[in-house]
Design a protein around this motif. Structure first.
Motif, short mmCIF file in Angstrom:
data_model
loop_
_atom_site.label_atom_id
_atom_site.label_comp_id
_atom_site.label_asym_id
_atom_site.label_seq_id
_atom_site.Cartn_x
_atom_site.Cartn_y
_atom_site.Cartn_z
N VAL A 124 23.18 -15.61 11.24
CA VAL A 124 22.01 -16.30 10.70
C VAL A 124 21.01 -16.48 11.84
O VAL A 124 21.40 -16.77 12.98
CB VAL A 124 22.39 -17.68 10.12
CG1 VAL A 124 21.15 -18.42 9.61
CG2 VAL A 124 23.41 -17.52 8.99
N HIS A 125 19.75 -16.30 11.54
CA HIS A 125 18.71 -16.49 12.55
C HIS A 125 18.89 -17.85 13.23
O HIS A 125 19.14 -18.87 12.58
CB HIS A 125 17.33 -16.40 11.89
CG HIS A 125 16.21 -16.26 12.87
ND1 HIS A 125 15.78 -17.30 13.68
CD2 HIS A 125 15.41 -15.20 13.18
CE1 HIS A 125 14.79 -16.89 14.43
NE2 HIS A 125 14.54 -15.63 14.16
N ALA A 135 19.53 -13.57 7.52
CA ALA A 135 20.98 -13.68 7.50
C ALA A 135 21.57 -12.34 7.09
O ALA A 135 20.94 -11.57 6.35
CB ALA A 135 21.45 -14.77 6.53
N THR A 136 22.76 -12.06 7.59
CA THR A 136 23.41 -10.79 7.26
C THR A 136 24.92 -10.93 7.42
O THR A 136 25.42 -11.92 7.97
CB THR A 136 22.89 -9.64 8.16
OG1 THR A 136 23.39 -8.40 7.68
CG2 THR A 136 23.32 -9.83 9.61
N ALA A 169 24.70 -15.66 2.17
CA ALA A 169 25.22 -14.35 2.55
C ALA A 169 26.71 -14.25 2.27
O ALA A 169 27.20 -13.25 1.73
CB ALA A 169 24.93 -14.08 4.02
N LEU A 179 28.87 -11.86 10.33
CA LEU A 179 28.03 -12.82 9.63
C LEU A 179 27.12 -13.50 10.65
O LEU A 179 27.60 -14.11 11.61
CB LEU A 179 28.88 -13.86 8.89
CG LEU A 179 28.13 -14.75 7.90
CD1 LEU A 179 27.69 -13.92 6.69
CD2 LEU A 179 29.00 -15.90 7.42
N LEU A 197 21.58 -20.48 4.49
CA LEU A 197 21.41 -19.03 4.45
C LEU A 197 22.74 -18.32 4.72
O LEU A 197 23.04 -17.30 4.10
CB LEU A 197 20.36 -18.60 5.48
CG LEU A 197 18.95 -19.12 5.22
CD1 LEU A 197 18.03 -18.74 6.37
CD2 LEU A 197 18.41 -18.57 3.90
N GLY A 198 23.54 -18.86 5.64
CA GLY A 198 24.85 -18.29 5.88
C GLY A 198 25.73 -18.39 4.65
O GLY A 198 26.47 -17.45 4.33
N THR A 224 13.95 -16.84 -0.52
CA THR A 224 14.67 -15.71 0.06
C THR A 224 15.13 -14.76 -1.04
O THR A 224 15.20 -15.13 -2.22
CB THR A 224 15.91 -16.17 0.86
OG1 THR A 224 16.77 -16.95 0.00
CG2 THR A 224 15.51 -16.99 2.06
N ARG A 234 19.78 -21.94 11.14
CA ARG A 234 21.16 -22.31 10.84
C ARG A 234 21.21 -23.72 10.26
O ARG A 234 20.44 -24.58 10.63
CB ARG A 234 22.01 -22.21 12.12
CG ARG A 234 22.21 -20.77 12.51
CD ARG A 234 22.84 -20.59 13.87
NE ARG A 234 22.60 -19.22 14.33
CZ ARG A 234 22.62 -18.83 15.57
NH1 ARG A 234 22.88 -19.71 16.53
NH2 ARG A 234 22.37 -17.58 15.89
#
Length: 260
Positions: free
Chosen positions: A191-192, A172-173, A204, A189, A200-201, A117, A196
């Motif tokens: 995550v796809h 993730a964002t 971010a 916040l 990835l969370g 990523t 999860r």
């Protein structure tokens, strides 16, 4: 006991380790994977309640096929060996097609230990398209939050983080506001759904923590959904006040000091 089921589960975890949500990935690649051959070699039996470790790697990539080799262990004891051959094919005709170069590069990169990523921090003009798409999937479609509540004017002035996989898909964002001098507020916040639990969370969130510390914030706060309270607690956030309902979902305010 069906040992092939263990390898099927391991394949699913393998795609998660690549940060590739299966359905979206192969839709983007305009193909799908089909099992051509699965073989097992028995060395010893697993027993009920054994704690097993399933190992898997991509051993070889041909023109249209991929060979995965695996093993099942109980402690140091090697119980089962396995081989899985997948063919990349047209999902309509199921005729084989060459493995896309992008997928080949991802598989080879993962086996070589490369990052799967990329984490980008920036403004809404730069990252908004990818962030908006993922937030709508998570908050609007999955959690049924009205789109007029999910979208607001704060996006234009917030600092955003966007985590993309190696296909460029948003996975993730999150965003960082500053409601008062020295106080940062983390929100949105997401995550796809199928990724999860794969850190990835955390990636971010850590990017937003670093950005807040760099600009001099001494405190960070957020409104955590109750189901995510444990995640934020593990990252150093503590609850403050009583739970409340926001957008029909139970939340609690959580804070973390950055100057301690």
């Amino acid at each position: 006991m069906s040992y092939t089921t263990y390898f099927d589960t391991a394949i699913s975890d393998y795609w998660r380790a690549l940060a590739l949500p299966y359905e979206a990935t192969f839709l983007a690649l305009q193909g799908d994977l089909y099992v051509k051959k699965a073989t097992l070699e028995f060395h010893a039996s697993a027993r009920l309640d054994d704690q097993l470790v399933v190992a898997l790697k991509c051993e070889r990539i041909g023109n249209a096929s991929m060979l995965f080799t695996g093993a099942i262990f109980r402690g140091e004891e090697h119980l089962i060996s396995g081989e899985l051959v997948y063919v990349f094919a047209d999902p309509v005709t199921q005729t084989s097609r060459p493995v896309p170069a992008s997928l080949r590069d991802i598989l080879l990169g993962y086996e070589a230990g490369q990052a799967m990523t990329e984490v980008a921090v920036g403004d809404w003009q730069t990252l908004g398209e990818g962030a908006r798409t993922l937030r709508q999937q998570v908050f609007v479609q999955e959690q049924q939050i009205p789109i007029e509540m999910e979208q607001d004017a704060f996006d234009e002035t917030a600092l955003h983080v966007l985590v993309r996989n190696r296909l460029g898909l948003s996975v993730a964002t999150g965003r960082l506001l500053q409601p008062a001098p020295g106080v940062g507020q983390i929100g949105r916040l997401a995550v796809h759904r199928v990724l999860r639990g794969s850190q990835l969370g955390r990636a971010a969130l850590q990017a937003l923590l670093a950005a807040a510390a760099e600009r001099g914030d001494f405190e960070l706060m957020l409104h955590a959904q109750s189901s995510a309270q444990g995640f934020y607690a593990a990252q150093g956030f503590a609850p403050r006040g009583a739970p409340f309902v926001e957008a029909g979902i139970s939340h609690i305010e959580m804070v973390r000091r950055l100057d301690e």
